[in-house]
Scaffold this motif. Sequence first.
Motif, short mmCIF file in Angstrom:
data_model
loop_
_atom_site.label_atom_id
_atom_site.label_comp_id
_atom_site.label_asym_id
_atom_site.label_seq_id
_atom_site.Cartn_x
_atom_site.Cartn_y
_atom_site.Cartn_z
N GLY A 74 40.38 47.84 46.21
CA GLY A 74 40.23 46.39 46.37
C GLY A 74 39.54 46.13 47.70
O GLY A 74 39.71 46.90 48.67
N SER A 75 38.74 45.07 47.76
CA SER A 75 38.06 44.81 49.03
C SER A 75 39.03 44.32 50.09
O SER A 75 38.76 44.43 51.29
CB SER A 75 36.87 43.85 48.86
OG SER A 75 37.27 42.64 48.28
N VAL A 76 40.21 43.82 49.66
CA VAL A 76 41.22 43.46 50.66
C VAL A 76 41.62 44.68 51.48
O VAL A 76 41.81 44.58 52.69
CB VAL A 76 42.46 42.84 49.96
CG1 VAL A 76 43.63 42.75 50.91
CG2 VAL A 76 42.12 41.45 49.43
N PHE A 100 40.30 32.37 52.58
CA PHE A 100 41.11 33.31 51.80
C PHE A 100 42.49 33.51 52.45
O PHE A 100 42.59 33.79 53.64
CB PHE A 100 40.37 34.64 51.72
CG PHE A 100 41.03 35.69 50.89
CD1 PHE A 100 41.66 35.39 49.69
CD2 PHE A 100 41.00 37.01 51.31
CE1 PHE A 100 42.26 36.37 48.92
CE2 PHE A 100 41.59 38.01 50.54
CZ PHE A 100 42.22 37.69 49.35
N TYR A 103 43.44 36.44 54.87
CA TYR A 103 42.93 36.62 56.24
C TYR A 103 44.00 36.51 57.33
O TYR A 103 44.00 37.32 58.26
CB TYR A 103 41.79 35.64 56.53
CG TYR A 103 40.52 35.82 55.71
CD1 TYR A 103 40.23 37.02 55.07
CD2 TYR A 103 39.60 34.79 55.60
CE1 TYR A 103 39.07 37.17 54.33
CE2 TYR A 103 38.42 34.94 54.86
CZ TYR A 103 38.17 36.13 54.23
OH TYR A 103 37.01 36.27 53.51
N CYS A 144 33.32 33.89 54.52
CA CYS A 144 33.64 33.98 53.10
C CYS A 144 32.64 33.11 52.33
O CYS A 144 32.64 31.89 52.47
CB CYS A 144 35.07 33.48 52.88
SG CYS A 144 35.69 33.75 51.22
N ASN A 148 36.47 30.93 49.34
CA ASN A 148 37.71 30.79 48.59
C ASN A 148 38.72 30.15 49.55
O ASN A 148 38.93 30.71 50.61
CB ASN A 148 38.20 32.18 48.16
CG ASN A 148 39.55 32.16 47.50
OD1 ASN A 148 40.08 31.11 47.18
ND2 ASN A 148 40.13 33.34 47.32
N ASP A 175 32.15 38.32 53.33
CA ASP A 175 33.02 38.59 52.17
C ASP A 175 32.44 37.83 50.97
O ASP A 175 32.58 36.61 50.87
CB ASP A 175 34.44 38.12 52.51
CG ASP A 175 35.44 38.40 51.40
OD1 ASP A 175 35.02 38.73 50.28
OD2 ASP A 175 36.65 38.27 51.66
N ALA A 177 33.17 38.08 47.60
CA ALA A 177 33.97 38.44 46.42
C ALA A 177 33.48 37.74 45.16
O ALA A 177 33.72 38.21 44.05
CB ALA A 177 35.44 38.11 46.67
N TYR A 178 32.78 36.62 45.34
CA TYR A 178 32.33 35.82 44.18
C TYR A 178 30.82 35.77 44.08
O TYR A 178 30.26 34.87 43.47
CB TYR A 178 32.93 34.40 44.27
CG TYR A 178 34.43 34.44 44.37
CD1 TYR A 178 35.21 34.56 43.22
CD2 TYR A 178 35.06 34.42 45.61
CE1 TYR A 178 36.60 34.64 43.31
CE2 TYR A 178 36.44 34.50 45.70
CZ TYR A 178 37.20 34.61 44.56
OH TYR A 178 38.56 34.70 44.65
N THR A 205 33.58 43.05 45.29
CA THR A 205 34.72 43.58 44.55
C THR A 205 34.42 43.66 43.05
O THR A 205 33.59 42.90 42.54
CB THR A 205 35.97 42.71 44.79
OG1 THR A 205 37.06 43.26 44.06
CG2 THR A 205 35.75 41.26 44.34
N SER A 207 36.98 43.10 41.17
CA SER A 207 38.17 42.39 40.68
C SER A 207 37.85 41.08 39.98
O SER A 207 38.60 40.64 39.12
CB SER A 207 39.11 42.07 41.84
OG SER A 207 39.60 43.24 42.42
N LYS A 208 36.81 40.40 40.37
CA LYS A 208 36.61 39.03 39.90
C LYS A 208 35.63 39.01 38.74
O LYS A 208 36.04 39.10 37.60
CB LYS A 208 36.17 38.16 41.09
CG LYS A 208 37.13 38.24 42.30
CD LYS A 208 38.41 37.51 42.06
CE LYS A 208 39.55 37.79 43.05
NZ LYS A 208 39.27 37.76 44.47
N ARG A 216 42.06 47.79 41.00
CA ARG A 216 41.91 47.85 42.46
C ARG A 216 40.70 48.68 42.90
O ARG A 216 40.82 49.84 43.27
CB ARG A 216 43.18 48.41 43.14
CG ARG A 216 44.50 47.82 42.71
CD ARG A 216 44.57 46.31 42.84
NE ARG A 216 44.36 45.86 44.20
CZ ARG A 216 43.42 44.95 44.54
NH1 ARG A 216 42.63 44.41 43.62
NH2 ARG A 216 43.28 44.60 45.79
C1 LIG Z 1 39.83 38.12 45.52
C2 LIG Z 1 39.23 38.18 46.87
C3 LIG Z 1 39.01 39.40 47.54
C4 LIG Z 1 39.30 40.74 47.04
O1 LIG Z 1 40.05 41.12 46.14
P1 LIG Z 1 40.31 42.66 45.80
O2 LIG Z 1 40.95 42.53 44.48
O3 LIG Z 1 41.16 43.23 46.86
O4 LIG Z 1 38.96 43.33 45.74
C5 LIG Z 1 38.41 39.40 48.78
N1 LIG Z 1 38.05 38.27 49.36
C6 LIG Z 1 38.22 37.09 48.76
C7 LIG Z 1 37.75 35.88 49.44
C8 LIG Z 1 38.82 37.00 47.50
O5 LIG Z 1 38.99 35.82 46.94
#
Ligand SMILES: *Cc1c(COP(=O)(O)O)cnc(C)c1O
Length: 356
Positions: A74-76, A100, A103, A144, A148, A175, A177-178, A205, A207-208, A216
Motif C-alpha cells: 500500500g502506498s500508505v 488524507f 497524514y 495530495c 482526498n 501523493d 492515489a487517484y 497505488t 488500491s483505488k 495492499r
Molecule cells: C487511499 C489513499 C492512499 C493509499 O492507499 P493504499 O491502499 O495504502 O495504497 C494514499 N493516499 C491517499 C490520499 C489515499 O486516499
Amino acid sequence: MPAYRQGATPSKPGFKLSSNENPFATLPQVAAAVSATPVNRYAAAAMPQLRSAIGSMFGLDPADSAAAVHLGAGSVSILYQLIQATAGAGDEYLYAWPSFEGYPLLGIASQATPVTVPLTDAAEHDLEAMADAITDQTRVILLCSPNNPTGPAIFATEFTRFMSRVPADVLVVLDEAYREFVTDPEAVHGEEVLATYDNLVVLRTFSKAYGLASLRIGYGVGHPAIWEAARVTGIPLAVTAQAEAAALASITPEAQSALQQQISQLVQQRDTLVAELRTLGLRVPEAQGNFVWLPLREHSNSLAAAFSEEGTLVRSFAGEGVRISVGEPESLPEVLRVIESFIQAHPDVVNSGGTQ
Ligand SMILES: *Cc1c(COP(=O)(O)O)cnc(C)c1O
C-alpha cells in the motif's frame, strides 16, 4: 493517539461509499493470477518485471527502474517509510488540511511534528501559504492531488511555482492515489514533472482505480537515494507474491482496457453526481478523484447518519464535510434520493457552507 477510522460495515443492505474503493468485481484474469500464486514461498523481493512496467509509465528505461521504483504494501506504508527515514523529534512535515486522514498519524512513531496549512475556500491546496510555512525544521511536504477528501487536483503551473520555493534538501511527496480519475487538463501529473526534481517522489497505488485494495500494493517513483533510505525503515518482504501477480495481471493491455472502461464509467458517474448536487443548490468543489465532497460543516455528521439509516456508508469529517465515494451505478440514484430528503429536512444546507 487517534485511531485510524475505517469505513464501518453497513447495518442493512446498502452501498459502501466510505473508502473510495473500486466497486466493480475483480477482473477474471487478475483473480486467476492471484489463485495461481503459491502461498508457501516468500515473494522474490526484486519484482523486476513490475518495477520496469511502472518505470516505463514514467518514461524510465528498464535499467533505471529497479532503483527508481519502490514497491510497498500500500502506498500508505511508503508514506510511513519516508517520514521515518527523514523526520524525527524536532523535525516538521507539512501538508494541507483537510486532506488524507492518514497524514496526521505518520509522524507519531518518529516524533516528527505535523504542520498543517488550511485549504483555500475552493477546497484546493494553498501552495503559496504552504511555501510560506516552510521552516528550517521542515523535512517533508506532502501534496495530495487530487486532494482526498475534497477533490480538486493541483494545477501544473502552481506546482512549478511551488517547487521553485522549496529548498532542494526538503523532500516533496506528490501523493497521486487517484491519478487515474483525473480529467482536468490543467492538473499536474507526476510523470511529467518527476525528472525535473531530485527531491520529488510520486506515490501511486493499486488500491483505488485498479481495485486491489485488499491485496495492499502501492508504489513510489523517484531518486534512488530516497528509496535507499526508505528501504531501511520498511518491513522486508511486505509486498506479497499475490499482490505482485495481481498488479502484473492488471497492467496487461487487455486488463488495462477493461479497467479503463471502469474508470471512464466512474468518471462519468462522478461528473453526473457533481452536476446534480449543484443543481440541488449544494456547493461542490471540483471533483477529480472517485469521490465528491460536500462542505456541510456542522451538518456533516447528520448527513452521514441519514445515509447510515438507509444502509449506505459515507465518510463524515465532523464539522468540515462529507465525502461520498462514486460507487456502483445503482448507488447514484440512492445518493441523490438521500440527499434530496436531507435538504427537505434541513433547507439551510442549500447555498450554505461558506464559499467552498
Ligand atoms: C487511499 C489513499 C492512499 C493509499 O492507499 P493504499 O491502499 O495504502 O495504497 C494514499 N493516499 C491517499 C490520499 C489515499 O486516499
